[in-house]
Design an enzyme around this catalytic site. Structure first.
Site, PDB file in Angstrom:
ATOM      1  N   ARG A   1     -12.184  -3.954  -7.255  1.00  0.00           N
ATOM      2  CA  ARG A   1     -12.059  -4.580  -5.938  1.00  0.00           C
ATOM      3  C   ARG A   1     -13.444  -4.690  -5.314  1.00  0.00           C
ATOM      4  O   ARG A   1     -14.168  -3.704  -5.192  1.00  0.00           O
ATOM      5  CB  ARG A   1     -11.112  -3.770  -5.057  1.00  0.00           C
ATOM      6  CG  ARG A   1     -10.448  -4.584  -3.973  1.00  0.00           C
ATOM      7  CD  ARG A   1      -9.349  -3.814  -3.289  1.00  0.00           C
ATOM      8  NE  ARG A   1      -9.838  -2.574  -2.693  1.00  0.00           N
ATOM      9  CZ  ARG A   1      -9.240  -1.952  -1.684  1.00  0.00           C
ATOM     10  NH1 ARG A   1      -8.137  -2.456  -1.168  1.00  0.00           N
ATOM     11  NH2 ARG A   1      -9.713  -0.829  -1.202  1.00  0.00           N
TER      12      ARG A   1
ATOM     13  N   ASP B   1       1.030  -4.764   8.864  1.00  0.00           N
ATOM     14  CA  ASP B   1      -0.080  -3.854   8.606  1.00  0.00           C
ATOM     15  C   ASP B   1      -1.332  -4.721   8.461  1.00  0.00           C
ATOM     16  O   ASP B   1      -1.486  -5.450   7.481  1.00  0.00           O
ATOM     17  CB  ASP B   1       0.167  -3.042   7.327  1.00  0.00           C
ATOM     18  CG  ASP B   1      -0.939  -2.024   7.065  1.00  0.00           C
ATOM     19  OD1 ASP B   1      -2.038  -2.170   7.636  1.00  0.00           O
ATOM     20  OD2 ASP B   1      -0.711  -1.086   6.280  1.00  0.00           O
TER      21      ASP B   1
ATOM     22  N   PHE C   1       0.849  -1.194   0.000  1.00  0.00           N
ATOM     23  CA  PHE C   1       0.000   0.000   0.000  1.00  0.00           C
ATOM     24  C   PHE C   1       0.892   1.255   0.000  1.00  0.00           C
ATOM     25  O   PHE C   1       1.920   1.292   0.671  1.00  0.00           O
ATOM     26  CB  PHE C   1      -0.908  -0.007   1.234  1.00  0.00           C
ATOM     27  CG  PHE C   1      -1.962   1.061   1.195  1.00  0.00           C
ATOM     28  CD1 PHE C   1      -3.079   0.922   0.387  1.00  0.00           C
ATOM     29  CD2 PHE C   1      -1.835   2.215   1.953  1.00  0.00           C
ATOM     30  CE1 PHE C   1      -4.059   1.910   0.337  1.00  0.00           C
ATOM     31  CE2 PHE C   1      -2.809   3.207   1.911  1.00  0.00           C
ATOM     32  CZ  PHE C   1      -3.922   3.062   1.097  1.00  0.00           C
TER      33      PHE C   1
ATOM     34  N   TYR D   1     -11.428   1.923  10.077  1.00  0.00           N
ATOM     35  CA  TYR D   1     -12.603   2.381   9.324  1.00  0.00           C
ATOM     36  C   TYR D   1     -13.039   1.386   8.260  1.00  0.00           C
ATOM     37  O   TYR D   1     -13.965   1.658   7.496  1.00  0.00           O
ATOM     38  CB  TYR D   1     -12.356   3.757   8.696  1.00  0.00           C
ATOM     39  CG  TYR D   1     -11.035   3.941   8.002  1.00  0.00           C
ATOM     40  CD1 TYR D   1     -10.803   3.413   6.749  1.00  0.00           C
ATOM     41  CD2 TYR D   1     -10.020   4.657   8.616  1.00  0.00           C
ATOM     42  CE1 TYR D   1      -9.597   3.577   6.102  1.00  0.00           C
ATOM     43  CE2 TYR D   1      -8.794   4.840   7.987  1.00  0.00           C
ATOM     44  CZ  TYR D   1      -8.593   4.305   6.734  1.00  0.00           C
ATOM     45  OH  TYR D   1      -7.385   4.477   6.102  1.00  0.00           O
ATOM     46  N   LYS D   2     -12.399   0.225   8.189  1.00  0.00           N
ATOM     47  CA  LYS D   2     -12.815  -0.805   7.242  1.00  0.00           C
ATOM     48  C   LYS D   2     -13.769  -1.762   7.953  1.00  0.00           C
ATOM     49  O   LYS D   2     -14.943  -1.457   8.153  1.00  0.00           O
ATOM     50  CB  LYS D   2     -11.596  -1.516   6.676  1.00  0.00           C
ATOM     51  CG  LYS D   2     -10.598  -0.571   5.999  1.00  0.00           C
ATOM     52  CD  LYS D   2      -9.425  -1.315   5.429  1.00  0.00           C
ATOM     53  CE  LYS D   2      -8.322  -0.385   4.951  1.00  0.00           C
ATOM     54  NZ  LYS D   2      -8.730   0.600   3.954  1.00  0.00           N
TER      55      LYS D   2
END
Length: 402
Positions: A377, A205, A128, A230-231
């Site tokens: 995705r 991560d 990422f 927040y996922k």
């Protein structure tokens, strides 16, 4: 004929033991299918009342007294709940605060300082962007070399890849527990063991793993981990992240951003900084109390449902989605693991028309996301996503790609 032809979404939803939980989330207006919970989870209906309680009671009634009565220990208390519900972490090793970016910076800097004399940091070349940017910056600041690891497009870090790129020169290795693009769920215990065998530290991560796959950080011997909330933790846009540091390392951690609430005696206002004992030394400034409220609401739901049941539904949702893609979009490539043991809770579907299709779908109330250069995705959040939603979404994706 594929199995998907024989699977009925309504029947799958009727048999789903977690189906009742989908009603706990805000409906979402004109949504037809929300397939982006791996980027931003949907809010719980209880979150608005919880925020109102904070404003009217904890803040409005108690004002500054709220710090002594309620808030000073909230970062650690919430961290312990994340550790117990999602991370397999005993109390005192997880804390909430800062963004994922800031916490990764702190932890990379601290790890390099804990391994003086070493000259390399290892990371995937397709990691990422934030992770790569921070590793490059820390390496440049300290005269270190970045050791880039190349993984298959539909894969991620493996023990074999780690063994090829980690050595006695390595200070730290930063890898994703679940890869943001492919959803590769790493064998975190084995990779950690390889890195540690060379005396280096592993930073995981877990932004795409926490809340969707069971983690056992203590049992796996993990050194350090970090992740957003927040996922699959549904903390909302800009929600504070969390960091885990194994108890055995905490006294060696030097916070590169020392702040008053991470000091041992924050209210003594002494001249010199002395770090707090334990995980609290990672705290810098004032913890984001308001931002912790939605996260706490979602943790209650995760605690009720159980992470193992969440994982079972995740596997069922992604397996169903793959079967639908195989049947309805035969010219697409599923660029995610088909082995359920190695797959997180999202899929990447590669197709030349991906960018145009996602733009079209958003206008129709079907929300996946696009990943350069050709990936759609599809994120399936187990507690808020139904099988009917998956079917509607994949059918719409097939039409848009065509």
């Amino acid at each position: 004929m594929s199995t998907a032809a024989h699977l009925d979404a309504a029947a799958l939803d009727a048999a789903d033991p977690l189906a009742a939980h989908t009603a706990a989330f805000v409906p979402g207006g004109d949504l037809v299918a929300y397939l982006d919970g791996n980027s931003l989870g949907r809010p719980l209906a209880t979150t608005a009342d919880a925020l109102r309680h904070l404003v009217e009671r904890e803040w409005g009634d108690r004002l500054i007294r709220g710090w002594d009565e309620l808030w000073l220990s909230r970062a650690e208390e919430l961290g312990d709940r994340i550790g117990a519900a999602c991370l397999g972490a005993a109390a005192g090793q997880t804390v909430v605060g800062d963004s994922t970016t800031v916490l990764i910076f702190k932890l990379i800097r601290a790890s390099v300082a804990m391994r003086p004399g070493r000259t390399e940091i290892a990371i995937l070349a397709d990691e990422f962007p934030t992770d790569r940017f921070i590793v490059e910056k820390v390496a440049a600041d300290h005269g270190l070399t970045v050791r880039w690891v190349t993984a298959p497009h539909d894969g991620g870090i493996t023990p074999e890849l780690a063994a090829e790129h980690v050595s006695e020169r390595t200070a730290a290795a930063l890898f994703s527990g679940v890869a943001y693009r492919s959803a590769w769920f790493a064998d975190m215990q084995a990779v950690t063991g390889v890195v540690q065998s060379h005396g280096a530290l592993t930073i995981w991560d877990c932004s795409h793993a926490v809340g969707s796959v069971p983690l056992e950080l203590d049992a796996w011997g993990v050194d350090i981990a970090v992740g957003c909330s927040y996922k699959y933790l549904n903390g909302g846009p800009g929600a504070p992240a969390w960091a885990y540091v194994a108890a055995r390392h905490q006294e060696q951690v030097i916070n590169p951003i020392p702040g008053w609430l991470g000091a041992r005696s924050p209210f003594s206002m002494t001249e010199g900084y002395e770090p707090a004992m334990g995980i609290r030394r990672l705290v810098s400034g004032t913890p984001p109390i308001v931002g912790m409220v939605p996260l706490a609401e979602m943790l209650t739901l995760i605690e009720q449902a159980g992470i193992d049941a969440i994982r079972e539904k995740s596997i069922a949702l992604t397996s169903y989605a793959i079967e639908l893609v195989d049947e309805l979009i035969p010219d697409a490539v599923v660029a995610s693991p088909r082995d359920v043991a190695r797959r997180g809770s999202h899929l990447t579907v590669d197709h030349p028309n991906a960018a145009r299709a996602v733009q079209t779908l958003w206008g129709e109330g079907v929300i996946p996301d696009f990943r350069h250069p050709s990936g759609v995705r599809v994120g399936l959040s187990p507690l808020s996503t139904t099988f009917a939603e998956v079917e509607r979404g994949v059918r719409a994706l097939a039409g848009a790609l065509a």
